[in-house]
Scaffold this motif. Structure first.
Motif, PDB file in Angstrom:
ATOM      1  N   VAL A 155       0.838  -1.203   0.000  1.00 25.65           N
ATOM      2  CA  VAL A 155       0.000   0.000   0.000  1.00 25.65           C
ATOM      3  C   VAL A 155       0.870   1.248   0.000  1.00 25.65           C
ATOM      4  O   VAL A 155       0.599   2.214  -0.717  1.00 25.65           O
ATOM      5  CB  VAL A 155      -0.968  -0.012   1.205  1.00 25.65           C
ATOM      6  CG1 VAL A 155      -1.659   1.333   1.367  1.00 25.65           C
ATOM      7  CG2 VAL A 155      -1.989  -1.120   1.047  1.00 25.65           C
ATOM      8  N   LEU A 156       1.939   1.246   0.781  1.00 24.91           N
ATOM      9  CA  LEU A 156       2.847   2.389   0.819  1.00 24.91           C
ATOM     10  C   LEU A 156       3.489   2.621  -0.546  1.00 24.91           C
ATOM     11  O   LEU A 156       3.607   3.760  -1.003  1.00 24.91           O
ATOM     12  CB  LEU A 156       3.920   2.180   1.880  1.00 24.91           C
ATOM     13  CG  LEU A 156       4.894   3.327   2.098  1.00 24.91           C
ATOM     14  CD1 LEU A 156       4.149   4.591   2.530  1.00 24.91           C
ATOM     15  CD2 LEU A 156       5.925   2.952   3.142  1.00 24.91           C
ATOM     16  N   SER A 157       3.864   1.551  -1.214  1.00 22.60           N
ATOM     17  CA  SER A 157       4.455   1.674  -2.548  1.00 22.60           C
ATOM     18  C   SER A 157       3.454   2.256  -3.545  1.00 22.60           C
ATOM     19  O   SER A 157       3.801   3.122  -4.356  1.00 22.60           O
ATOM     20  CB  SER A 157       4.927   0.313  -3.045  1.00 22.60           C
ATOM     21  OG  SER A 157       5.950  -0.179  -2.240  1.00 22.60           O
ATOM     22  N   GLY A 176       1.471   9.457  -5.588  1.00 21.30           N
ATOM     23  CA  GLY A 176       1.933  10.790  -5.209  1.00 21.30           C
ATOM     24  C   GLY A 176       2.938  11.343  -6.195  1.00 21.30           C
ATOM     25  O   GLY A 176       2.884  12.523  -6.558  1.00 21.30           O
ATOM     26  N   ASP A 177       3.863  10.505  -6.632  1.00 14.40           N
ATOM     27  CA  ASP A 177       4.845  10.933  -7.630  1.00 14.40           C
ATOM     28  C   ASP A 177       4.172  11.298  -8.950  1.00 14.40           C
ATOM     29  O   ASP A 177       4.543  12.276  -9.603  1.00 14.40           O
ATOM     30  CB  ASP A 177       5.888   9.842  -7.862  1.00 14.40           C
ATOM     31  CG  ASP A 177       6.810   9.641  -6.680  1.00 14.40           C
ATOM     32  OD1 ASP A 177       6.845  10.509  -5.783  1.00 14.40           O
ATOM     33  OD2 ASP A 177       7.489   8.584  -6.639  1.00 14.40           O
ATOM     34  N   SER A 212       4.114  14.980 -10.732  1.00 20.77           N
ATOM     35  CA  SER A 212       4.559  15.157 -12.115  1.00 20.77           C
ATOM     36  C   SER A 212       3.520  15.884 -12.948  1.00 20.77           C
ATOM     37  O   SER A 212       3.852  16.752 -13.766  1.00 20.77           O
ATOM     38  CB  SER A 212       4.872  13.802 -12.748  1.00 20.77           C
ATOM     39  OG  SER A 212       5.947  13.189 -12.089  1.00 20.77           O
ATOM     40  N   VAL A 213       2.248  15.555 -12.739  1.00 22.61           N
ATOM     41  CA  VAL A 213       1.177  16.229 -13.474  1.00 22.61           C
ATOM     42  C   VAL A 213       1.123  17.703 -13.084  1.00 22.61           C
ATOM     43  O   VAL A 213       0.987  18.585 -13.945  1.00 22.61           O
ATOM     44  CB  VAL A 213      -0.183  15.535 -13.222  1.00 22.61           C
ATOM     45  CG1 VAL A 213      -1.332  16.361 -13.762  1.00 22.61           C
ATOM     46  CG2 VAL A 213      -0.180  14.151 -13.843  1.00 22.61           C
ATOM     47  N   VAL A 214       1.241  18.004 -11.803  1.00 25.60           N
ATOM     48  CA  VAL A 214       1.234  19.393 -11.341  1.00 25.60           C
ATOM     49  C   VAL A 214       2.419  20.152 -11.927  1.00 25.60           C
ATOM     50  O   VAL A 214       2.275  21.288 -12.390  1.00 25.60           O
ATOM     51  CB  VAL A 214       1.237  19.454  -9.797  1.00 25.60           C
ATOM     52  CG1 VAL A 214       1.504  20.855  -9.303  1.00 25.60           C
ATOM     53  CG2 VAL A 214      -0.077  18.933  -9.251  1.00 25.60           C
ATOM     54  N   GLN A 215       3.579  19.527 -11.932  1.00 26.06           N
ATOM     55  CA  GLN A 215       4.762  20.171 -12.500  1.00 26.06           C
ATOM     56  C   GLN A 215       4.564  20.440 -13.995  1.00 26.06           C
ATOM     57  O   GLN A 215       4.937  21.506 -14.491  1.00 26.06           O
ATOM     58  CB  GLN A 215       5.993  19.305 -12.285  1.00 26.06           C
ATOM     59  CG  GLN A 215       7.275  19.921 -12.755  1.00 26.06           C
ATOM     60  CD  GLN A 215       8.482  19.035 -12.504  1.00 26.06           C
ATOM     61  OE1 GLN A 215       8.336  17.901 -12.045  1.00 26.06           O
ATOM     62  NE2 GLN A 215       9.654  19.530 -12.781  1.00 26.06           N
ATOM     63  N   PHE A 216       3.957  19.511 -14.703  1.00 25.21           N
ATOM     64  CA  PHE A 216       3.686  19.695 -16.131  1.00 25.21           C
ATOM     65  C   PHE A 216       2.730  20.865 -16.364  1.00 25.21           C
ATOM     66  O   PHE A 216       2.951  21.704 -17.230  1.00 25.21           O
ATOM     67  CB  PHE A 216       3.093  18.410 -16.710  1.00 25.21           C
ATOM     68  CG  PHE A 216       2.591  18.546 -18.112  1.00 25.21           C
ATOM     69  CD1 PHE A 216       3.487  18.651 -19.170  1.00 25.21           C
ATOM     70  CD2 PHE A 216       1.230  18.590 -18.387  1.00 25.21           C
ATOM     71  CE1 PHE A 216       3.033  18.782 -20.482  1.00 25.21           C
ATOM     72  CE2 PHE A 216       0.782  18.735 -19.678  1.00 25.21           C
ATOM     73  CZ  PHE A 216       1.674  18.821 -20.732  1.00 25.21           C
ATOM     74  N   ILE A 217       1.663  20.924 -15.569  1.00 24.17           N
ATOM     75  CA  ILE A 217       0.681  22.000 -15.739  1.00 24.17           C
ATOM     76  C   ILE A 217       1.307  23.351 -15.404  1.00 24.17           C
ATOM     77  O   ILE A 217       1.060  24.347 -16.095  1.00 24.17           O
ATOM     78  CB  ILE A 217      -0.571  21.727 -14.885  1.00 24.17           C
ATOM     79  CG1 ILE A 217      -1.319  20.506 -15.467  1.00 24.17           C
ATOM     80  CG2 ILE A 217      -1.485  22.936 -14.822  1.00 24.17           C
ATOM     81  CD1 ILE A 217      -2.477  20.032 -14.649  1.00 24.17           C
ATOM     82  N   ARG A 218       2.134  23.404 -14.361  1.00 22.03           N
ATOM     83  CA  ARG A 218       2.827  24.661 -14.033  1.00 22.03           C
ATOM     84  C   ARG A 218       3.764  25.084 -15.144  1.00 22.03           C
ATOM     85  O   ARG A 218       3.938  26.274 -15.399  1.00 22.03           O
ATOM     86  CB  ARG A 218       3.602  24.508 -12.734  1.00 22.03           C
ATOM     87  CG  ARG A 218       2.728  24.519 -11.523  1.00 22.03           C
ATOM     88  CD  ARG A 218       3.557  24.503 -10.265  1.00 22.03           C
ATOM     89  NE  ARG A 218       2.687  24.488  -9.098  1.00 22.03           N
ATOM     90  CZ  ARG A 218       3.092  24.269  -7.865  1.00 22.03           C
ATOM     91  NH1 ARG A 218       4.370  24.016  -7.629  1.00 22.03           N
ATOM     92  NH2 ARG A 218       2.237  24.275  -6.865  1.00 22.03           N
ATOM     93  N   ALA A 219       4.390  24.141 -15.830  1.00 24.05           N
ATOM     94  CA  ALA A 219       5.299  24.469 -16.919  1.00 24.05           C
ATOM     95  C   ALA A 219       4.543  25.040 -18.116  1.00 24.05           C
ATOM     96  O   ALA A 219       5.095  25.817 -18.882  1.00 24.05           O
ATOM     97  CB  ALA A 219       6.078  23.238 -17.327  1.00 24.05           C
TER      98      ALA A 219
END
Length: 52
Positions: free
Chosen positions: A30-32, A38-39, A43-50
């Protein structure tokens, strides 16, 4: 019963068996999964910010 209900019942039974027989292994799994999700979200948030 149709195949979907049987599949759901079998999946739940297997998950319960796994949690009861190997609690540390299931917690690690479950942790994995949560780490991967989360990763992916980061990544999606970083893409949208870019984009903006």
């Amino acid at each position: 019963m149709n195949a979907k209900k049987i599949g759901i019942i079998a999946g739940v039974a297997f998950a319960l068996f796994f949690v009861i027989s190997q609690p540390q292994g299931s917690a690690d799994l479950v942790l994995s999964i949560l780490t991967i999700l989360g990763d992916a979200a980061a990544s999606v948030v970083q893409f949208i910010r870019a984009l903006f």
